[in-house]
Design a protein around this motif. Structure first.
Motif, PDB file in Angstrom:
ATOM      1  N   GLN A  33       0.847  -1.184   0.000  1.00  0.00           N
ATOM      2  CA  GLN A  33       0.000   0.000   0.000  1.00  0.00           C
ATOM      3  C   GLN A  33       0.885   1.237   0.000  1.00  0.00           C
ATOM      4  O   GLN A  33       2.018   1.212   0.496  1.00  0.00           O
ATOM      5  N   TYR A  35       0.775   5.477   0.972  1.00  0.00           N
ATOM      6  CA  TYR A  35       0.084   6.537   1.686  1.00  0.00           C
ATOM      7  C   TYR A  35       0.833   7.853   1.492  1.00  0.00           C
ATOM      8  O   TYR A  35       2.056   7.871   1.314  1.00  0.00           O
ATOM      9  N   GLN A  37       1.318  11.673   3.383  1.00  0.00           N
ATOM     10  CA  GLN A  37       1.093  12.473   4.587  1.00  0.00           C
ATOM     11  C   GLN A  37       1.554  13.906   4.301  1.00  0.00           C
ATOM     12  O   GLN A  37       2.742  14.156   4.112  1.00  0.00           O
ATOM     13  N   PRO A  43      -1.503  10.320   7.580  1.00  0.00           N
ATOM     14  CA  PRO A  43      -1.389   9.554   6.336  1.00  0.00           C
ATOM     15  C   PRO A  43      -2.750   9.290   5.714  1.00  0.00           C
ATOM     16  O   PRO A  43      -3.714   8.978   6.409  1.00  0.00           O
ATOM     17  N   PHE A  45      -4.533   7.100   2.510  1.00  0.00           N
ATOM     18  CA  PHE A  45      -4.342   5.987   1.583  1.00  0.00           C
ATOM     19  C   PHE A  45      -4.378   6.476   0.138  1.00  0.00           C
ATOM     20  O   PHE A  45      -5.234   7.261  -0.253  1.00  0.00           O
ATOM     21  N   PHE A  88       4.674   7.156   2.082  1.00  0.00           N
ATOM     22  CA  PHE A  88       4.994   5.908   2.772  1.00  0.00           C
ATOM     23  C   PHE A  88       4.500   4.718   1.969  1.00  0.00           C
ATOM     24  O   PHE A  88       3.399   4.738   1.445  1.00  0.00           O
TER      25      PHE A  88
ATOM     26  N   THR B 102      -7.727  -0.931   3.463  1.00  0.00           N
ATOM     27  CA  THR B 102      -7.224   0.428   3.624  1.00  0.00           C
ATOM     28  C   THR B 102      -7.208   0.810   5.095  1.00  0.00           C
ATOM     29  O   THR B 102      -8.157   0.533   5.832  1.00  0.00           O
ATOM     30  N   PHE B 105      -6.660   6.803   8.888  1.00  0.00           N
ATOM     31  CA  PHE B 105      -6.002   7.402  10.044  1.00  0.00           C
ATOM     32  C   PHE B 105      -6.798   8.576  10.592  1.00  0.00           C
ATOM     33  O   PHE B 105      -7.424   9.327   9.845  1.00  0.00           O
TER      34      PHE B 105
END
Lengths: 109, 114
Positions: A33, A35, A37, A43, A45, A88, B102, B105
């Motif tokens: 995956q 991500y 930020q 973060p 997706f 990330f 997924t 956050f």
């Protein structure tokens, strides 16, 4: 244990230049995956890759999963100031999801 | 739609003081919940995850603990903070198993221990 390394750690580019971050795992991954930020944020997706050799595109972003499923890359074409942030990768092996250290992208206007 | 809340947003605490950070998820049931810590300019370190009420798994030994008293509530605690506990604490949730789904956050809590 599983290790996921990302390079480079930092990257300064001029707006309009391309950017690539690489993610390498010590073990074969089930999926990976990515991500993003933003500075001061959390973060978010971006995408998940599952198949060996898979390539996915999101506008100027191109994501690749290696044939051996041990590495991945994110390429941004013609960077913009809105691309600033830390990217990330996170690789899944068994039931362990391990995040890379991230690549911080800075774009000079 | 689902949302995830964390509070407080920022916290400055003296060494040796207790800590309680709270995370709640709305709009879903039976989420998997996670606590991560991010040191300044560094990656994400998984601290705890939970697949259900009262079920907590710890990834790293430390002076922190986690609890899940309700389905959509996840709490991170410490009895005595250390300087090294400073960082950005992120709560996350997934519908499915970690890594196959997924991770969403929360906005995070910036903790500074002085």
């Amino acid at each position: 244990g599983q290790q996921v390394m990302q390079i480079p750690q930092y990257q300064h580019v001029q707006e309009g230049e391309d950017f690539t971050t690489y993610c390498n795992s010590s073990t074969t991954l089930s999926n990976i995956q990515w991500y993003k930020q933003r500075p001061g944020g959390h973060p978010v997706f971006l995408i998940q890759l599952v198949k060996s050799g898979e390539v996915k595109k999101q506008k100027r972003l191109t994501f690749q999963f290696g044939e051996a499923k041990k590495n991945s890359s994110l390429h941004i074409t013609a960077t913009q100031t809105t691309d600033v942030g830390t990217y990330f990768c996170a690789g899944l092996a068994g039931n362990m999801l391990t995040f890379g250290g991230g690549t911080r992208l800075m774009v000079k206007p | 739609s689902q949302t995830i809340h964390q509070w407080p947003a920022t916290l400055v605490q003296p060494v040796g003081s207790p800590l309680s950070l709270e995370c709640t998820v709305e709009g879903t049931s039976n989420p998997n919940l996670y606590w991560y810590r991010q040191a300044a300019g560094r990656g994400l370190q998984l601290l705890f995850y939970s697949i259900g009420i009262g079920q907590i798994s710890s990834e790293v030994p430390q002076n922190l603990s986690a609890s899940r008293p309700q389905d959509r509530q996840f709490i991170l605690s410490s009895k005595k903070l250390l300087l090294s506990d400073s960082g950005f604490y992120l709560c996350a949730w997934t519908r499915g198993e970690r890594g196959t789904d997924t991770q969403y956050f929360g906005p995070g809590t910036r903790l500074t221990v002085l």
